[in-house]
Design an enzyme around this catalytic site. Sequence first.
Site, PDB file in Angstrom:
ATOM      1  N   GLU A 220       0.829  -1.194   0.000  1.00  0.00           N
ATOM      2  CA  GLU A 220       0.000   0.000   0.000  1.00  0.00           C
ATOM      3  C   GLU A 220       0.868   1.250   0.000  1.00  0.00           C
ATOM      4  O   GLU A 220       1.934   1.272   0.622  1.00  0.00           O
ATOM      5  CB  GLU A 220      -0.921   0.007   1.224  1.00  0.00           C
ATOM      6  CG  GLU A 220      -1.720  -1.278   1.388  1.00  0.00           C
ATOM      7  CD  GLU A 220      -2.514  -1.342   2.692  1.00  0.00           C
ATOM      8  OE1 GLU A 220      -2.943  -0.275   3.182  1.00  0.00           O
ATOM      9  OE2 GLU A 220      -2.686  -2.450   3.227  1.00  0.00           O
ATOM     10  N   GLU A 330     -10.135   6.268   2.101  1.00  0.00           N
ATOM     11  CA  GLU A 330     -10.601   5.592   3.318  1.00  0.00           C
ATOM     12  C   GLU A 330     -10.643   6.607   4.452  1.00  0.00           C
ATOM     13  O   GLU A 330      -9.747   7.452   4.575  1.00  0.00           O
ATOM     14  CB  GLU A 330      -9.670   4.449   3.693  1.00  0.00           C
ATOM     15  CG  GLU A 330     -10.030   3.737   5.002  1.00  0.00           C
ATOM     16  CD  GLU A 330      -9.002   2.689   5.412  1.00  0.00           C
ATOM     17  OE1 GLU A 330      -9.091   2.210   6.555  1.00  0.00           O
ATOM     18  OE2 GLU A 330      -8.112   2.361   4.599  1.00  0.00           O
TER      19      GLU A 330
END
Length: 409
Positions: A220, A330
């Site tokens: 990520e 997010e």
Amino acid sequence: MAATRACLVALVVALTFFFLEGLAAAVPVTPESTAQRRREVRSLLRRLNKPPVASIQSLDGDIIDCVHISKQPAFNHPLLKNHTIQMQPSYHPGGMYHESNIAPHHITQTWHQNGKCPKNTIPIRRTKEEDVLRANSIKTYGKKMPQSIANLDSINKPVIPNISTGHQHAIASAQVDNCHGTRASFNLWKPTIARANDFSLTQLWITGGSYSGNDLNTIEAGWQVYPGLYRDRNTRLFIYWTRDAYQTTGCYNLHCSGFIQTDNQITLGGSISPTSTYGGAQYDIDILVWKDKVGGNWWLQVGGYYVGYWPSFIFTYLANSASSVQWGGEVFSPDVGQTSTQMGSGHFPNEGFRQASYIRNIQVVDSSNSLIPPSDVGLIAPQNNSYDVQGGVYESNWGTYIYYGGPGN
């Protein structure tokens, strides 16, 4: 009567004694527990904060330690004790998409204003004792919590996150056979964070495995605003990895061994500037992650910098290739459903350019090591009254792109 009263008094005393004894058993003695916790914190700090060749005081309050490349935290890992550092990738994937009506943004980090790290060192943001003490526990410092991240590794049957877990997403996702990486241009913003324990991020996920088997592998990278981790509300570059669905392995940035940094210009966890303004100037950051042909390491490129790599052998599924990729935003909040923490620009995607946050020039690295547009892109936004995503289509000037984000509730 007196005897009865005496018995009652004795009973109350006995019950009080057992109650207090239970409390004492449940709550460790404060001085000893505090001392033990501080010893554990200092032990962690010794593992993370390596002796620097030089240190730079950043205007944002960070201290950047220039650590010799061979002394970085990655080499705490037992599998990396005798590792030979790969200073450059052996190849770069072809097919980079460059067309855009937005001028490229040369990445700037706040600490650059006060100096630079010398050759053969890497810049590491110094971890302070108060940083670790803000975490729920020393073991969870710099880590995502298990079973609280939405299942993003399947666009066909995505597991909708339980709102009580506190995480909300607005993402695009694609299944890619033998995927060897991805790249995209990420619009930079500084979203408002409603509470100190909230965070907001924009990132890419490269994944293999599954949550159900507790063997999800992820790589990520992106940007985030996370007061609980960094003590401020600045927009910061970050990376993350795990090989067991966030159970025990992996961490943010260099907070554990795993990622090997080679560049002396970019600080993982460092502030990024400038950021975009609503209705005004827009700034992007290019991020590319790909699997090198030689050795199989997963390289990270930010802007024009080869930052470093994740060795392939720290993974299981990703030791070979990935099976899906995601891009998007997010938000985490303990008060999810009530939080006004923003995602992206803090505006919904239907507002478009200069108002809504976007990710453009989305590409994947295929099995022939070429960058191509993803196909069959799915969009996932379980709570689209708070945060939403639109797009996932190809356009000649922006390539494959999405708009995403929102104001929360």
